[in-house]
Design an enzyme around this catalytic site. Structure first.
Site, PDB file in Angstrom:
ATOM      1  N   LYS A  49       1.943  29.942 -12.109  1.00 45.47           N
ATOM      2  CA  LYS A  49       3.156  29.247 -13.178  1.00 45.47           C
ATOM      3  C   LYS A  49       2.901  28.085 -13.555  1.00 45.47           C
ATOM      4  O   LYS A  49       3.397  27.592 -14.751  1.00 45.47           O
ATOM      5  CB  LYS A  49       4.046  29.071 -11.953  1.00 45.47           C
ATOM      6  CG  LYS A  49       4.786  30.513 -11.642  1.00 45.47           C
ATOM      7  CD  LYS A  49       5.242  30.580 -10.190  1.00 45.47           C
ATOM      8  CE  LYS A  49       5.399  31.764  -9.815  1.00 45.47           C
ATOM      9  NZ  LYS A  49       6.289  31.987  -8.376  1.00 45.47           N
ATOM     10  N   GLN A  93       8.283  28.488  -3.630  1.00 50.20           N
ATOM     11  CA  GLN A  93       7.420  29.905  -3.561  1.00 50.20           C
ATOM     12  C   GLN A  93       7.553  30.591  -2.266  1.00 50.20           C
ATOM     13  O   GLN A  93       7.589  30.219  -1.084  1.00 50.20           O
ATOM     14  CB  GLN A  93       5.984  29.278  -3.554  1.00 50.20           C
ATOM     15  CG  GLN A  93       5.083  30.586  -3.596  1.00 50.20           C
ATOM     16  CD  GLN A  93       5.321  31.533  -5.092  1.00 50.20           C
ATOM     17  OE1 GLN A  93       5.394  30.967  -6.182  1.00 50.20           O
ATOM     18  NE2 GLN A  93       5.261  32.765  -4.633  1.00 50.20           N
ATOM     19  N   ASP A 116      14.768  30.510 -10.083  1.00 49.89           N
ATOM     20  CA  ASP A 116      14.351  31.910  -9.371  1.00 49.89           C
ATOM     21  C   ASP A 116      15.471  32.645  -9.281  1.00 49.89           C
ATOM     22  O   ASP A 116      15.194  33.922  -8.849  1.00 49.89           O
ATOM     23  CB  ASP A 116      13.624  31.404  -8.104  1.00 49.89           C
ATOM     24  CG  ASP A 116      12.143  32.000  -8.009  1.00 49.89           C
ATOM     25  OD1 ASP A 116      11.896  32.872  -8.881  1.00 49.89           O
ATOM     26  OD2 ASP A 116      11.751  32.177  -6.787  1.00 49.89           O
TER      27      ASP A 116
END
Ligand code: NAP
Length: 290
Positions: A49, A93, A116
């Site tokens: 990322k 994450q 996200d």
């Protein structure tokens, strides 16, 4: 049969974002990447990322709290990032260490920075067809693959295998939306579904996201169907150095000759996820500067 090339489509999106970001005056977009602990898969995902962000010209702020971080400490860290005007998007994450409440952490994010797409408000906006929200990256990537490979869902029977919150449910809602490119008729299958094969055989578009290696076989597919294989499964393979190979939820060798279009694994849905995260980050940046 046409292969839907996720690597190429993701590269196109990344190139488009790079061009767009270069036109922005002032500071570039910034994503905060929060990785708690040292889970090896998370280490490599966050690296990927960071690398993709740099390629586009998006700043990344890497925050690496130890695995012993408490829920209170994690939520304080999220609060600080929520309040920081130089941060546009925040990614926590997954998976978090077991003692932490992941859903609560996602809910703690400011919804307008939740790139996200797992905040309750953003999931709700998908159901309400409100485009100001953030769509979770894998389902958003699947829809983009369909769009860019010229598959219009209007009038099609879309069968989704799997009802997880990160793939199956949101992609079913997206395919169902009453808008251009979508407007499909959707069947959502799960482990309680009777005779899955009878349903998949009716699919014009089949999206497999169950996490079972090569589950979808040729006898389960209608000739001419478009197949999106979301699965990433490790199967033992003595011929590989690693001792395993990656395979999808679809038995590619027998299903691909029947399909009109199909995504490979790897190189299909996988590369799209990071590209869509970056697209969401640029969207968050622009929405903060109307
Ligand atoms: P998950 O949370 O484990 O959910 C699996 C879903 O499949 C559940 O809804 C389950 O039903 C259903 N299911 C399991 N066995 C079934 C069967 N025999 N028949 C019908 N339905 C069945 O999985 P996930 O997180 O959605 O991930 C699915 C796959 O996609 C995994 O291989 C994962 O690695 C991959 N993935 C890939 C990406 C990417 O970027 N390419 C991103 C995310 C996930 P119940 O709800 O009844 O248990």
């Amino acid at each position: 049969m046409e292969l839907i090339d996720g690597n190429q489509i993701a590269a196109d999106i990344i190139a488009e974002l790079k061009t767009e970001v270069a036109t922005f005056a002032g500071r570039p977009p910034c994503i905060a990447l929060v990785r708690v602990g040292e889970d090896p898969a998370s280490v490599s995902y966050v690296k990927k990322k960071e690398k993709t962000a740099a390629e586009i010209g998006i700043l990344s702020r890497i925050i690496l709290p130890p695995a012993t971080t408490t829920q209170v400490e994690l939520e304080k860290l999220i609060d600080d990032l929520n309040a920081d005007p130089t941060v546009d998007g925040i990614l926590v994450q997954s998976p978090l260490p077991k003692h932490l409440d992941e859903a609560a952490a996602f809910r703690r994010l400011a919804a307008h920075k939740d790139v996200d797409g797992f905040h309750t408000l953003n999931i709700g906006k998908v159901a309400q067809e409100d485009d100001t929200g953030f769509v979770a990256c894998t389902p958003a990537g699947i829809m983009e693959l369909l769009r860019r490979s010229g598959t219009d869902l209007k009038g099609k029977h879309v069968v989704v295998l799997g009802r997880s919150l990160i793939v199956g449910k949101p992609v079913a809602l997206l395919a169902l939306q009453k808008k251009a490119g979508a407007n499909g008729t959707v069947t959502l299958c799960h482990s309680g579904t009777k005779d899955v094969a009878a349903l998949t055989r009716q699919a014009d578009v089949l999206i497999a996201a169950i996490g079972r290696a090569e589950f979808v076989t040729a006898d389960m597919v209608k000739p001419g169907a478009v197949i999106i294989d979301v699965g990433i499964n490790r199967v033992p393979d003595a011929t590989k150095k690693t001792g395993y190979r990656l395979t999808g939820d679809v038995h590619f060798p027998t299903v691909s000759p029947l399909a009109s279009k199909i995504t490979p694994v790897p190189g299909g849905v996988g590369p799209m996820t990071v590209a869509m995260l970056m697209k969401n980050t640029v969207k968050a940046y622009k929405q903060a500067r109307p």
